[in-house]
Design a protein around this motif. Structure first.
Motif, mmCIF file in Angstrom:
data_model
loop_
_atom_site.group_PDB
_atom_site.id
_atom_site.type_symbol
_atom_site.label_atom_id
_atom_site.label_comp_id
_atom_site.label_asym_id
_atom_site.label_seq_id
_atom_site.Cartn_x
_atom_site.Cartn_y
_atom_site.Cartn_z
ATOM 1 N N PRO A 11 0.679 -1.183 -0.054
ATOM 2 C CA PRO A 11 0.012 -0.042 0.006
ATOM 3 C C PRO A 11 0.998 1.355 -0.118
ATOM 4 N N TYR A 13 0.756 5.501 0.371
ATOM 5 C CA TYR A 13 -0.009 6.902 0.286
ATOM 6 C C TYR A 13 1.374 7.784 0.544
ATOM 7 N N ASP A 44 -2.823 4.641 -2.746
ATOM 8 C CA ASP A 44 -4.212 4.840 -1.825
ATOM 9 C C ASP A 44 -4.406 6.417 -2.008
ATOM 10 N N ASN A 73 -8.141 8.643 -1.084
ATOM 11 C CA ASN A 73 -7.420 7.938 -0.047
ATOM 12 C C ASN A 73 -8.522 7.082 0.834
ATOM 13 N N ALA A 79 -6.820 -0.097 1.208
ATOM 14 C CA ALA A 79 -5.600 -0.397 0.164
ATOM 15 C C ALA A 79 -5.203 -1.785 0.052
ATOM 16 N N TYR A 304 -13.424 -0.299 -1.507
ATOM 17 C CA TYR A 304 -12.644 0.943 -2.143
ATOM 18 C C TYR A 304 -13.002 1.141 -3.625
#
Ligand code: UDP
Ligand code: MG
Length: 318
Positions: A11, A13, A44, A73, A79, A304
């Motif tokens: 994942p 971010y 993400d 996000n 994620a 998601y």
């Protein structure tokens, strides 16, 4: 069709500074291992150049790379879920992009699974001997609380850095709950787990996305998601205060009958109103947490939304 031995689900971010370094580290960790492996990056909803970097890695295909790009996000848990759905390895490994968790450890994990049929999951727990006393006290208390409150048993410090067999990945995907608390989900699906210690390295670049508020919310999610004991506690609190109020009522009536004087009770009344008012709010809050979660789940929204999924052509790759 070629079946991958291992999928790394990563994942990301705001990890623009780390993804390329992560990939290098992964490639060199598996160099000579004889496994074929793929990396499934999940972007993400990063606001920095993460997606740009990931696209570059995807074009280069130094090793098979998939990129799932989420529409915003959604949080690490979502994620991971998105990544798991794309992973096609016999073994699947969840690992952070910031190089705090070294890819070499994944190789050790895979070796353990290869050699020991009886284990389905190898999970790393963080060796926290170097950590501050206050923080480790809070963490220990949290685990004690959650283990006492919930129907699952969590090993303290077990992280979501883990490698597992395909069957476990399938079970994790089946857990389609909206509020995802991965430690709880892992404990709930079961399977025999082998724990290895690891020491988290410093972040290679960027900053951690955790803060106290997020941790507190995460803790509450853990307890509410895996236990209805808080509701039972609310019931008990109500019962205890009702009994106490009744006893006090008898006491007041008797006192009035025996001594004949009114009891000046201003302070008592204020204290009781505040105390009972506080307790009522607390219990309503507890019930609200569950109702809110039921509401969220009943909307049946996706966990998601993937805006774009870049895959590779399995057949031309080898
Ligand atoms: N992460 C994510 N979505 C988020 C927050 C974090 O995908 O909303 C990823 C992040 O990019 C990293 C991993 O989750 O790869 C762990 O995050 P972080 O390093 O901030 O957590 P820490 O290591 O401090 O626990
Ligand atoms: Mg980290």
């Amino acid at each position: 069709m070629i079946i991958m031995k291992l999928s790394l689900v990563v994942p990301c971010y705001n990890e623009a500074e780390n993804v390329a370094a992560f990939q290098m580290a992964a490639i060199s960790a598996f160099d000579g291992s004889g496994y074929d492996f793929e990396i499934v990056y999940v972007n993400d909803g990063s606001q920095d150049a993460t997606l740009h970097e990931l696209r570059k890695l995807h074009t280069e295909q130094k090793c098979p790379v998939k990129v799932v790009s989420l529409s915003r996000n959604f949080g690490k848990e979502a994620a991971l879920y998105a990544g798991l759905k794309q992973a096609c390895g016999d073994y699947v490994s969840l690992i952070d992009a910031d190089l705090q968790q070294r890819p070499e450890i994944v190789r050790e994990m895979v070796d353990i699974l290869e050699k020991n049929d009886e284990y389905d999951v190898v999970a790393a727990y963080q060796d926290r001997r170097g950590e501050g006393k206050v923080l480790s006290f809070f963490k220990k208390s949290f685990y004690r609380l959650i283990n006492r409150m919930s129907d699952i048993s969590l090993k303290s410090d077990a992280s979501d850095f883990r490698t597992f067999r395909r069957s476990v990945a399938k079970s994790l995907i089946e857990m389609g709950e909206y509020h995802r608390f991965s430690k709880g989900i892992f404990a709930w699906v079961g399977y025999s787990t082998y724990f290895i210690p690891y020491i988290a390295c410093q972040r290679a670049g960027g900053v951690s996305k955790w803060n106290f508020r997020k941790l507190l919310n995460y803790g509450i999610d853990g307890i509410i998601g895996y236990s209805t004991k808080p509701l039972r506690i609310a019931t008990f609190l109500g019962g205890i205060s009702a009994v106490a109020a009744f006893l006090y009522l008898i006491f007041v009536v008797l006192q009035k009958l025996i001594t004949g004087i009114d009891i000046p009770g201003y302070a008592t009344i204020i204290v009781l109103i505040l105390f009972l008012g506080g307790m009522q709010l607390l219990c309503t809050g507890i019930i609200g947490e569950y109702v809110g979660r039921t509401f969220e789940q009943s909307k049946n929204r996706p966990i998601y939304i993937a805006k774009e999924i870049l895959t590779y052509d399995k057949d031309s790759d080898q």
